[in-house]
Scaffold this motif. Sequence first.
Motif, mmCIF file in Angstrom:
data_model
loop_
_atom_site.group_PDB
_atom_site.id
_atom_site.type_symbol
_atom_site.label_atom_id
_atom_site.label_comp_id
_atom_site.label_asym_id
_atom_site.label_seq_id
_atom_site.Cartn_x
_atom_site.Cartn_y
_atom_site.Cartn_z
ATOM 1 N N CYS A 1 2.689 -3.061 0.808
ATOM 2 C CA CYS A 1 4.274 -3.390 1.336
ATOM 3 C C CYS A 1 3.210 -3.808 2.699
ATOM 4 O O CYS A 1 2.315 -3.009 3.190
ATOM 5 C CB CYS A 1 5.302 -2.805 1.514
ATOM 6 N N ILE A 2 4.128 -4.644 3.266
ATOM 7 C CA ILE A 2 3.332 -4.659 4.870
ATOM 8 C C ILE A 2 4.313 -5.659 5.712
ATOM 9 O O ILE A 2 5.689 -5.721 4.894
ATOM 10 C CB ILE A 2 2.834 -6.895 4.848
ATOM 11 N N GLY A 3 4.944 -4.407 6.897
ATOM 12 C CA GLY A 3 5.571 -4.598 7.900
ATOM 13 C C GLY A 3 5.321 -6.516 8.736
ATOM 14 O O GLY A 3 3.969 -5.402 9.557
ATOM 15 N N LEU A 4 6.029 -6.824 10.206
ATOM 16 C CA LEU A 4 5.416 -7.560 10.192
ATOM 17 C C LEU A 4 6.316 -7.220 11.735
ATOM 18 O O LEU A 4 7.465 -7.822 11.459
ATOM 19 C CB LEU A 4 4.844 -9.258 9.951
ATOM 20 N N TYR B 1 -4.115 -10.101 -2.185
ATOM 21 C CA TYR B 1 -4.695 -8.824 -2.698
ATOM 22 C C TYR B 1 -3.494 -8.156 -3.479
ATOM 23 O O TYR B 1 -3.643 -6.998 -3.446
ATOM 24 C CB TYR B 1 -4.508 -7.791 -1.548
ATOM 25 N N GLY B 2 -2.184 -8.673 -4.269
ATOM 26 C CA GLY B 2 -1.478 -7.975 -5.245
ATOM 27 C C GLY B 2 -0.397 -7.142 -4.532
ATOM 28 O O GLY B 2 0.262 -5.937 -4.520
ATOM 29 N N VAL B 3 -0.036 -7.425 -2.613
ATOM 30 C CA VAL B 3 1.049 -7.015 -2.004
ATOM 31 C C VAL B 3 2.414 -7.131 -2.181
ATOM 32 O O VAL B 3 2.577 -7.876 -3.112
ATOM 33 C CB VAL B 3 0.929 -7.313 -0.413
ATOM 34 N N SER B 4 3.179 -5.981 -2.867
ATOM 35 C CA SER B 4 4.264 -6.129 -3.270
ATOM 36 C C SER B 4 5.339 -7.014 -2.847
ATOM 37 O O SER B 4 6.093 -7.608 -3.353
ATOM 38 C CB SER B 4 4.948 -4.710 -3.583
ATOM 39 N N LEU C 1 -6.205 -5.477 4.156
ATOM 40 C CA LEU C 1 -6.232 -5.226 2.346
ATOM 41 C C LEU C 1 -7.426 -4.935 1.762
ATOM 42 O O LEU C 1 -7.882 -4.437 0.758
ATOM 43 C CB LEU C 1 -5.448 -6.825 2.387
ATOM 44 N N TYR C 2 -8.629 -6.181 2.213
ATOM 45 C CA TYR C 2 -9.910 -6.034 2.018
ATOM 46 C C TYR C 2 -10.763 -4.199 1.704
ATOM 47 O O TYR C 2 -11.319 -4.309 0.927
ATOM 48 C CB TYR C 2 -10.791 -7.034 2.280
ATOM 49 N N ASP C 3 -10.422 -3.570 2.619
ATOM 50 C CA ASP C 3 -10.662 -2.769 2.873
ATOM 51 C C ASP C 3 -10.016 -1.707 1.991
ATOM 52 O O ASP C 3 -10.841 -0.343 1.274
ATOM 53 C CB ASP C 3 -10.381 -2.113 4.211
#
Length: 165
Positions: A13-16, A35-38, A144-146
Amino acid sequence: MNNVSKPANNYACIGLYNPKSPENVGSVMRAAGCYGVSSVFYTGRRYDFAKPFYTDTQRAYEKLPLVGVEDLEDIIPFGCVPVAVELVKGAKPLPEYKHPPRAFYIFGPEDGTLSKKITRFCSDTIYIPTTGCMNLAATVNVVLYDRLAKGDDFSYHHKELILKP
């Protein structure tokens, strides 16, 4: 490819933290979809009135939750390791970092930094070793690529892309 389910061990997941503009968020949404983030969470008021996603040409916002929250610490997804992405003393360089299978990556705004409150509750703090600052979307894409490149089957669609003899 939409019918492929993600492996149970893969969850990101991402938090901004107080994102600056709809262009930033749209580009983050596009990267998250690739990248398939939920899910993507954001704090702050600067983005609340900006709903167009001009840079999200894949329309990830139609399938991927984008949720405004008061505090990122209060919504850490169950079992996820909170990871701050910030250029600060003591942060681990991304090339040396081992990503957790279940991660909640938290990014600051282009025109500011993450608060100490956020970096304190994060289990890890990482940075991308560059000679200058990157924009928000570029930073999200690189992290995300890493994760995908180093991961233990973190890509949920690569098997469909492999050519069969």
